[in-house]
Design an enzyme around this catalytic site. Structure first.
Site, mmCIF file in Angstrom:
data_model
loop_
_atom_site.group_PDB
_atom_site.id
_atom_site.type_symbol
_atom_site.label_atom_id
_atom_site.label_comp_id
_atom_site.label_asym_id
_atom_site.label_seq_id
_atom_site.Cartn_x
_atom_site.Cartn_y
_atom_site.Cartn_z
ATOM 1 N N GLU A 84 0.866 -1.173 0.000
ATOM 2 C CA GLU A 84 0.000 0.000 0.000
ATOM 3 C C GLU A 84 0.905 1.225 0.000
ATOM 4 O OE1 GLU A 84 -3.645 -1.971 2.512
ATOM 5 O OE2 GLU A 84 -2.156 -0.922 3.691
ATOM 6 N N ASP A 113 -0.287 -0.107 10.561
ATOM 7 C CA ASP A 113 0.143 -1.387 11.114
ATOM 8 C C ASP A 113 1.520 -1.789 10.605
ATOM 9 O OD1 ASP A 113 -1.725 -2.033 12.961
ATOM 10 O OD2 ASP A 113 -2.948 -3.296 11.650
ATOM 11 N N LYS A 249 -6.884 -6.155 11.009
ATOM 12 C CA LYS A 249 -7.583 -4.878 10.870
ATOM 13 C C LYS A 249 -8.551 -4.631 12.027
ATOM 14 C CE LYS A 249 -10.686 -2.303 8.006
ATOM 15 N NZ LYS A 249 -11.596 -2.349 6.873
ATOM 16 N N ASP A 273 -10.583 2.158 3.957
ATOM 17 C CA ASP A 273 -9.281 1.544 3.700
ATOM 18 C C ASP A 273 -8.396 2.600 3.044
ATOM 19 O OD1 ASP A 273 -10.341 -0.756 4.630
ATOM 20 O OD2 ASP A 273 -10.607 -1.722 2.679
ATOM 21 N N ASP A 439 -15.345 -7.469 9.130
ATOM 22 C CA ASP A 439 -16.472 -6.577 8.863
ATOM 23 C C ASP A 439 -17.837 -7.255 9.008
ATOM 24 O OD1 ASP A 439 -15.686 -8.101 6.730
ATOM 25 O OD2 ASP A 439 -15.594 -6.487 5.269
HETATM 26 O O1 LIG Z 1 -3.181 -6.261 9.818
HETATM 27 C C1 LIG Z 1 -3.820 -5.526 9.080
HETATM 28 C C2 LIG Z 1 -4.300 -5.942 7.821
HETATM 29 C C3 LIG Z 1 -5.003 -5.040 7.041
HETATM 30 N N1 LIG Z 1 -5.236 -3.768 7.464
HETATM 31 C C4 LIG Z 1 -5.997 -2.824 6.602
HETATM 32 O O2 LIG Z 1 -7.217 -3.374 6.217
HETATM 33 C C5 LIG Z 1 -7.649 -2.765 5.028
HETATM 34 C C6 LIG Z 1 -8.239 -3.785 4.083
HETATM 35 O O3 LIG Z 1 -7.263 -4.582 3.543
HETATM 36 P P1 LIG Z 1 -7.192 -4.979 1.996
HETATM 37 O O4 LIG Z 1 -5.997 -5.808 1.807
HETATM 38 O O5 LIG Z 1 -7.402 -3.791 1.156
HETATM 39 O O6 LIG Z 1 -8.413 -5.936 1.885
HETATM 40 P P2 LIG Z 1 -9.621 -5.955 0.856
HETATM 41 O O7 LIG Z 1 -9.921 -7.374 0.570
HETATM 42 O O8 LIG Z 1 -9.438 -5.066 -0.265
HETATM 43 O O9 LIG Z 1 -10.712 -5.383 1.850
HETATM 44 C C7 LIG Z 1 -12.043 -5.790 2.012
HETATM 45 O O10 LIG Z 1 -12.164 -6.907 2.882
HETATM 46 C C8 LIG Z 1 -11.655 -6.716 4.205
HETATM 47 C C9 LIG Z 1 -11.991 -7.939 5.010
HETATM 48 O O11 LIG Z 1 -11.376 -9.063 4.501
HETATM 49 C C10 LIG Z 1 -12.263 -5.494 4.838
HETATM 50 O O12 LIG Z 1 -11.641 -5.265 6.057
HETATM 51 C C11 LIG Z 1 -12.051 -4.311 3.953
HETATM 52 O O13 LIG Z 1 -12.577 -3.144 4.504
HETATM 53 C C12 LIG Z 1 -12.682 -4.574 2.615
HETATM 54 O O14 LIG Z 1 -12.484 -3.471 1.755
HETATM 55 C C13 LIG Z 1 -6.451 -2.028 4.444
HETATM 56 O O15 LIG Z 1 -6.639 -0.630 4.620
HETATM 57 C C14 LIG Z 1 -5.310 -2.519 5.295
HETATM 58 O O16 LIG Z 1 -4.341 -1.555 5.461
HETATM 59 C C15 LIG Z 1 -4.764 -3.359 8.697
HETATM 60 O O17 LIG Z 1 -4.943 -2.204 9.073
HETATM 61 N N2 LIG Z 1 -4.075 -4.249 9.466
HETATM 62 MN MN LIG Z 2 -9.124 -3.044 -0.483
#
Ligand SMILES: O=c1ccn([C@@H]2O[C@H](COP(=O)(O)OP(=O)(O)O[C@H]3O[C@H](CO)[C@@H](O)[C@H](O)[C@H]3O)[C@@H](O)[C@H]2O)c(=O)[nH]1
Ligand SMILES: [Mn+2]
Length: 724
Positions: A84, A113, A249, A273, A439
């Protein structure tokens, strides 16, 4: 039409029941089970789509109804400066700081994180740029307030109806932004000489990402509480210790909730996010129309905006833009108890996150606000408990000119690992732990208490983010969802339990099954696909005789016609439809299946699951044009499952057409089976191509070998009738 499909499915089931004697019991039972499952899934979909609704917001009426706008705390999560890029996070933060809402009512909190000096440095630099950018956006009423999107929009660059003054200003802004991104990119790219972390960055020197204390830093502060200044901006990296689970998260969100509680304690919180920037600067006002509505607002725990994407690849080759799902499933849920919480672009009522019931919004929590009880549930920070009481009682506690910097010490304390020991965080309230899709259970836990949720779909759309740009990251994402949702389905926050013992309405509970059975659906698809291959190889599936023969074919034809129409009605192309159908088959039988297996292992306590962050591509930084929409592969088990599926069906079809079926049976297999199998191979075309390509577009040799072995075993067992 949808109901007609249901009738056909029921007919197919009836046929299956009547033909119990024509099969070996195992194949009959498996087929019956899978077909019952498909019928159930169809009922779930029908139920969800049945009564769609849409909430429309009127900004003009809001300002008449609401004497004073409430505060909103804005949360951004980022986890890895490589996957990211800090520039992406910075753009999201800038778009939030520039929201069209009184600045003294906003505070933006960034949780990192990755504990990276790169992210912190980028935010500090961005805050300097924000001092120019925000007045510029306000003065010219700019719509897209994430600079990289604003400057990459050719239409606004070349538009001739802008005043010359705007053109000049715009150029000045662009130069400043280019300078900012240059600085950030230079920092992120590896340097030949190790870089010395000094001054503000000194806290990050010798930091181990997995083992470090909490860091809380106030980057921007609106000290005088003026509405046309800049909002507060706070950087947080919560404490991490190797032996303390940090709950990904969900853990980060709970820390954000507490830190913001101590510092600004707004009654509403927005969470996004790091890639989801604001596309409609008036979004907070739109959401307030829902949450502050004097009639129904008090029942609404959260307002969800769709997850939409910028620069999505044309016609959605990887099926990750969800356009049809928003239109039919989410709007359908809106007509019930409300959309599920999908993790980002969501405005929460703070006290609902603290576990309050909707009926108690005026009275507080049954009056039992004794300090010791609260400390036991919420942890032992005095400052936090004071804020908590205010939040639970719904009393505005904070004046407009609060200074977050006065609370850094308390904030650091509530961001520590041991703060949550023995409390209810992540168990009964806050963002729930235990599943990597935090979520959905968090939303279920809120609906279970009788709250509603609402969609907010203003024009222009509220937020846009970046959809995974390639096949591999799409599959990682789907595997994570399927595995996390399987854990939810079989855990104590399952929608079934919420419906039976909580206040989730029956139809809402049923529509939650569409979300939570993702992994299970994968399992049934794989099972049915295996049966199909088995029937062809052994020549044993008796086709329904007489009029029954047309059932599977009619199902196939009508289902496709129906879904094509659904796509065309909402303005999507046939290609988009086909891509989505194909991806549905592929991900069901690969990522969802593997995710299901890993979820089951986690439920059984055999292994744990890890949150693999999706790579965010900064598309305007340029990519290889030829890359777009092409399928890439790696060595993940997901692709072993897919390649095996393809090889098994190819072998089955070969056996059929070369007449090599096992001779001991020979009842004949249905044309329907051969058709389905051929359809599956067509869906798997990208895999077939992958078998012959090299590099990242080719299926790795080791994956092919593993799949060959697995496919061989399957065919062999099937032919010797050991299987089933
Ligand atoms: O240990 C962690 C892991 C992830 N994140 C944040 O969680 C968000 C979501 O991560 P991402 O890899 O973008 O996952 P996506 O699959 O795109 O996200 C979808 O699916 C996730 C659940 O699996 C939800 O939390 C997200 O809001 C939703 O957009 C990002 O901002 C990460 O930075 C953290 O803050 N800490
Ligand atoms: Mn995402």
């Amino acid at each position: 039409m949808d109901t007609f499909i249901l009738l056909l499915l029921l007919q197919l089931l009836t046929y299956r029941v009547l033909s119990i004697n024509s099969f070996t019991f195992t194949t009959w039972f498996l087929a019956f089970l899978c077909e019952s499952w498909f019928t159930f899934t169809w009922i779930v979909i029908l139920n969800t789509k049945w009564t769609p609704a849409l909430t429309i917001t009127h900004l003009d009426r809001l300002l008449q109804q609401v004497p004073e706008l409430p505060r909103v705390d804005l949360f951004v999560t980022t986890a890895d400066p490589i996957l990211e890029h800090p520039l992406i996070t910075v753009n999201t933060v800038l778009s939030l700081l520039a929201l069209d809402y009184p600045a003294n009512k906003l505070a933006c909190y960034v949780s990192d994180d990755g504990c990276s000096h790169l992210t912190y440095y980028a935010l500090v630099e961005a805050s300097k740029f924000a001092k120019h950018w925000i007045p510029f956006c306000n003065k010219y009423n700019i719509q897209v307030r994430a600079p990289f999107r604003y400057f990459s929009d050719i239409a606004t660059t070349n538009s001739s109806d802008h005043p010359p003054e705007l053109k000049q200003e715009r150029q000045r802004m662009k130069d400043m932004y280019d300078n900012l991104s240059q600085k950030i990119i230079e920092q992120v790219n590896p340097k030949p000489i190790p870089f010395q972390l000094e001054g503000e960055l000194a806290v990050f020197s010798n930091i181990d990402q997995r083992n470090h204390p909490s860091i809380v830093k106030v980057i921007l502060e609106n000290k005088d509480g003026v509405s046309d200044d800049l909002p507060h901006l706070i950087y947080i990296s919560r404490e991490k210790r190797p032996h303390d689970p940090h709950n990904y998260k969900a853990g980060a969100m709970n820390v954000l909730t507490r830190v913001s509680g101590v510092m600004t304690n707004a009654p509403f919180m927005l969470n996004v996010d790091c890639d989801m920037f604001v596309n409609n600067p008036k979004i907070v006002l739109h959401v307030m129309c829902i949450l502050m509505d004097s009639k129904n607002g008090k029942e609404v725990a959260f307002a969800q905006c769709y997850q939409q994407f910028y620069d999505g690849v044309k016609d959605d080759p990887f099926g990750n833009q969800w356009v049809a799902a928003h239109e039919y499933i989410i709007q359908g849920m809106q007509g019930l108890q409300g959309p599920f919480y999908s993790g980002t672009n969501t405005f929460h009522r703070r006290n609902a996150i603290y576990g309050l019931y909707p009926g108690h919004i005026e009275t507080g929590r049954n009056g039992k606000l004794a300090e010791e009880i609260l400390m036991k549930q919420f942890g032992s920070s005095k400052a936090f408990v004071i804020a908590l009481v205010h939040a639970l009682e719904g009393s505005a506690h904070s004046p407009n000119d609060i200074s977050p910097s006065n609370f850094v010490e308390e904030a650091t304390q509530v961001a520590n690992c041991d703060y949550e020991y023995g409390t209810s965080w992540g168990k009964q309230m806050g963002w729930l732990y235990g599943s990597i899709t935090e979520d959905v259970p968090t939303g279920i836990n809120i609906h279970r208490k009788g709250w509603r949720s609402e969609c907010c779909v203003p024009k222009p759309i509220a937020f846009t983010g970046c959809a995974p740009g390639n096949f591999v990251s799409t599959m990682i994402q789907h595997k994570r969802w399927a595995s996390g949702l399987t854990v939810v389905l079989f855990g104590k926050h399952s929608p079934i339990i919420g419906t039976v013992f909580g206040k989730i309405q029956f139809r809402q509970g049923l529509s939650y099954c569409w979300v939570t059975t993702m992994g299970l659906r994968g399992m049934f698809h794989v099972c049915y696909a295996a049966l199909l291959a088995h029937w062809i190889i052994t020549n044993t599936n008796l086709p329904p005789k007489g009029r029954g023969e047309w059932i599977p074919i009619a199902l196939f034809v009508i289902y496709n016609i129906c879904t094509v129409f659904e796509y065309l009605i909402i303005g999507l192309s046939i290609r988009h439809w086909w891509n989505n159908q194909r991806m549905m088959i592929i991900r069901n039988t690969t990522a969802w299946f593997i995710g299901f297996l890993s979820g089951v292992l986690k439920v059984l306590g055999i292994s744990d699951t890890v949150f693999e962050v999706t790579q965010k591509e900064h598309s305007s930084s340029g990519g290889d044009e030829d890359d777009v929409g092409r399928f890439s592969f790696d060595e993940s088990p997901v692709f072993v499952a897919g390649t095996t599926m393809l090889l098994v069906h190819l072998s089955a079809l070969c056996i059929k057409f070369l007449g090599l079926e096992a001779s001991h049976s020979g009842n004949g297999c249905g044309m329907g089976d051969v058709l389905c199998s051929t359809y599956l191979v067509v869906c798997y075309w990208p895999f077939l191509k992958g078998l012959f390509l090299k590099g990242k577009y080719g299926i790795p040799f080791s994956t092919t070998c593993k799949s060959l072995v697995l496919a061989f075993i399957f065919v062999h067992l099937s032919r010797s009738a050991i299987l089933f």
